[in-house]
Design an enzyme around this catalytic site. Structure first.
Site, PDB file in Angstrom:
ATOM      1  CD  GLU A 121      -0.715  11.299  -6.714  1.00 56.92           C
ATOM      2  OE1 GLU A 121      -1.229  10.796  -6.897  1.00 56.92           O
ATOM      3  OE2 GLU A 121      -1.131  11.797  -5.813  1.00 56.92           O
ATOM      4  CG  HIS A 125       5.153   9.674   6.015  1.00 59.41           C
ATOM      5  ND1 HIS A 125       4.961  10.887   4.704  1.00 59.41           N
ATOM      6  CD2 HIS A 125       4.793   9.797   6.665  1.00 59.41           C
ATOM      7  CE1 HIS A 125       4.473  11.522   4.572  1.00 59.41           C
ATOM      8  NE2 HIS A 125       3.442  10.790   5.749  1.00 59.41           N
ATOM      9  N   GLY A 174     -11.271  12.028   0.933  1.00 59.00           N
ATOM     10  CA  GLY A 174     -10.994  12.966   1.626  1.00 59.00           C
ATOM     11  C   GLY A 174     -10.105  12.184   2.402  1.00 59.00           C
ATOM     12  CB  SER A 175     -11.081   8.496   4.207  1.00 58.06           C
ATOM     13  OG  SER A 175     -11.049   8.095   2.243  1.00 58.06           O
ATOM     14  CB  SER A 205      -4.660   5.432  -1.865  1.00 56.20           C
ATOM     15  OG  SER A 205      -3.317   5.452  -0.855  1.00 56.20           O
ATOM     16  CE1 TYR A 225       4.065  12.033   0.988  1.00 59.18           C
ATOM     17  CE2 TYR A 225       4.646  13.284  -0.278  1.00 59.18           C
ATOM     18  CZ  TYR A 225       4.373  12.092   0.089  1.00 59.18           C
ATOM     19  OH  TYR A 225       5.284  10.372   0.424  1.00 59.18           O
ATOM     20  CG  ASP A 229      -0.307   5.782  -1.746  1.00 64.32           C
ATOM     21  OD1 ASP A 229       0.269   4.788  -0.850  1.00 64.32           O
ATOM     22  OD2 ASP A 229      -0.674   7.147  -1.602  1.00 64.32           O
ATOM     23  CG  ASP A 241       6.583   6.100  -0.326  1.00 68.89           C
ATOM     24  OD1 ASP A 241       6.442   6.933   0.503  1.00 68.89           O
ATOM     25  OD2 ASP A 241       5.244   6.185  -0.737  1.00 68.89           O
TER      26      ASP A 241
HETATM   27  C1  GLA Z   1       1.118   9.022   1.225  1.00 70.23           C
HETATM   28  C2  GLA Z   1       2.052   9.090  -0.502  1.00 70.23           C
HETATM   29  C3  GLA Z   1       2.494   7.123  -0.083  1.00 70.23           C
HETATM   30  C4  GLA Z   1       3.836   7.281   1.027  1.00 70.23           C
HETATM   31  C5  GLA Z   1       2.343   7.781   2.357  1.00 70.23           C
HETATM   32  C6  GLA Z   1       2.955   8.237   3.522  1.00 70.23           C
HETATM   33  O1  GLA Z   1       0.298   8.152   1.209  1.00 70.23           O
HETATM   34  O2  GLA Z   1       1.443   9.118  -1.238  1.00 70.23           O
HETATM   35  O3  GLA Z   1       3.879   7.504  -0.841  1.00 70.23           O
HETATM   36  O4  GLA Z   1       4.678   8.537   1.461  1.00 70.23           O
HETATM   37  O5  GLA Z   1       1.745   9.267   1.974  1.00 70.23           O
HETATM   38  O6  GLA Z   1       3.643   6.790   3.943  1.00 70.23           O
END
Ligand code: GLA
Length: 391
Positions: free
Chosen positions: A165, A37, A127-128, A131, A227, A177, A39
């Site tokens: 996204e 969190h 769902g893991s 990414s 988020y 990601d 980025d």
């Molecule tokens: C998700 C988002 C990323 C990042 C993470 C937390 O994976 O896609 O961009 O913010 O959460 O670090």
């Protein structure tokens, strides 16, 4: 499971016909070692690409039709759409991700001259939080770039994925990601400054340890709204701080500066969020220094501190991932353990001494089920390459 690309091409031919130029591509999932969190807060991240990910088989068409098929969603059958119909649609399910990338190409002036037939298969557990969507976005971008001959860098493919996204799929994610999926390098993590997109590959040489991912098998609902709330809270904190400090992002502050200015943040929750963002960024910088110096003990301690901060200040952990991390901390030979990724479920990442891996898995497997009634999954992972063509 080893993926057989020849079989994927055979399936493609069975569904769409065997003629023409049929090409195969791969884009990996990622695990973030530390820097969570940060980025979208102008901080640093330290993810690496995995060897699991999303495979794509593509052949261009001569009309504007797009036909999609995913082996993971075989029940949906062939999903047909058109370049003239690139709008998000709940019924379109997983195809909203590649459609979003096509829409972004068009928006950026990369006009797609024709549609395509596309077959997808992913081996990232659903769902893991490893990414799968980012890998599908980067994969789509790479396939379109190569199939239609656009001159687009891998970094821009990551940015296109993120844009799609954010703006097509409504998840306000940062760049981590997609960047990891596009730019990953075997046996290296990527030390990325998300403010400038400057990056450095840091070899992950763990002489006596492995990276073990533990999947809690829970994904709490409202992930994307929670988020997006965290993003808003961080932005509010930044605005308050900007009344007393000359900063562009939370990543501009050291811990000491944060302590000096923090009272400018009016809301208690926003202050906790900002604290995490600032401390996590600094922790990430120190963790990478420790790793480079082969100080795995310190690296592991930073990983543990990251979990505690995500649990208490950023509040993106949950009961199940807290249980997994706490169990891991008690197993001898575990350097570090923390929740990884967006949170509210998903996985923990663990650095475990080679000789302790079996004990780690046995202990957590049993205790997690006792405490939650759930069955965790364990993956001992390798760090793989970023997105690439397969033939
Ligand atoms: C998700 C988002 C990323 C990042 C993470 C937390 O994976 O896609 O961009 O913010 O959460 O670090």
């Amino acid at each position: 499971m080893a993926v057989n690309v020849i079989e994927l091409k055979e399936k493609f031919a069975e569904l769409f016909g065997a003629e023409g130029s049929i090409k195969a591509y791969f884009a990996p999932g990622r695990v973030n070692l530390i820097g969570e969190h940060t980025d979208y807060n102008g901080g640093h991240v330290f993810p690496c690409a995995l060897t699991i990910g999303t495979y794509g088989i593509i052949r261009p068409r001569t009309d504007r039709t797009i036909r999609f098929y995913s082996l993971n969603f075989a029940e949906m059958g062939i999903v047909e759409t058109s370049l003239d119909d690139l709008i998000p649609d709940d019924k379109a399910g997983w195809t909203n991700y590649p459609k979003g990338v096509m829409w972004t190409f068009e928006k950026r002036g990369y006009h797609l001259p024709a549609g395509a037939d596309i077959l997808i298969y992913g081996d990232i557990p659903a769902g893991s939080g490893l990414s799968s969507s980012a890998s599908l976005e980067v994969l789509t971008g790479l396939m379109l770039r190569d199939t239609f001959g656009f001159d687009i860098s891998m970094t821009d493919l990551a940015l296109i994925g993120q844009y799609s996204e954010n703006n097509f799929n409504g998840m306000n994610c940062g760049i981590m990601d997609q960047f990891a999926s596009a730019m990953g390098k075997q046996d290296c993590a990527i030390f990325l400054d998300t403010n400038t997109l400057k990056y450095e590959y840091a070899p992950v040489k763990l002489p006596d340890a492995k990276i073990v991912i533990t999947n809690s098998k829970v994904k709490h609902s409202l992930v994307s709204s929670a988020y997006n709330d965290r993003r808003r809270e961080s932005e509010t904190a930044l605005k308050d701080l900007q009344t007393v400090a000359d900063i562009q992002t939370l990543g501009d502050l050291t811990e000491k500066q944060f302590e000096q200015y923090k009272d400018a943040i009016k809301d208690d929750i926003c202050r906790k969020r900002a604290k995490h963002a600032v401390y996590e960024n600094q922790r990430t910088i120190h963790a990478v220094e420790a790793l480079k110096a082969n100080d795995i003990e310190t690296f592991g301690k930073m990983i543990n501190a990251s979990h505690i901060s995500l649990r208490d200040d950023y509040e993106t952990s949950c009961e199940e991932t807290d249980i997994l991390a706490a169990l891991a901390w008690e197993v001898p030979g575990v350097y570090g353990s923390r929740i990884t990724g967006g949170g509210f479920g998903g996985c923990t990442v663990n650095i475990v001494k080679n000789e302790s891996v079996d004990l780690f898995i046995e202990t957590l497997d049993k205790a997690y089920t006792e405490k939650t009634g759930l069955k965790a999954e364990f993956y001992v992972v390798d760090i793989g390459e970023g997105a690439h063509a397969l033939d």
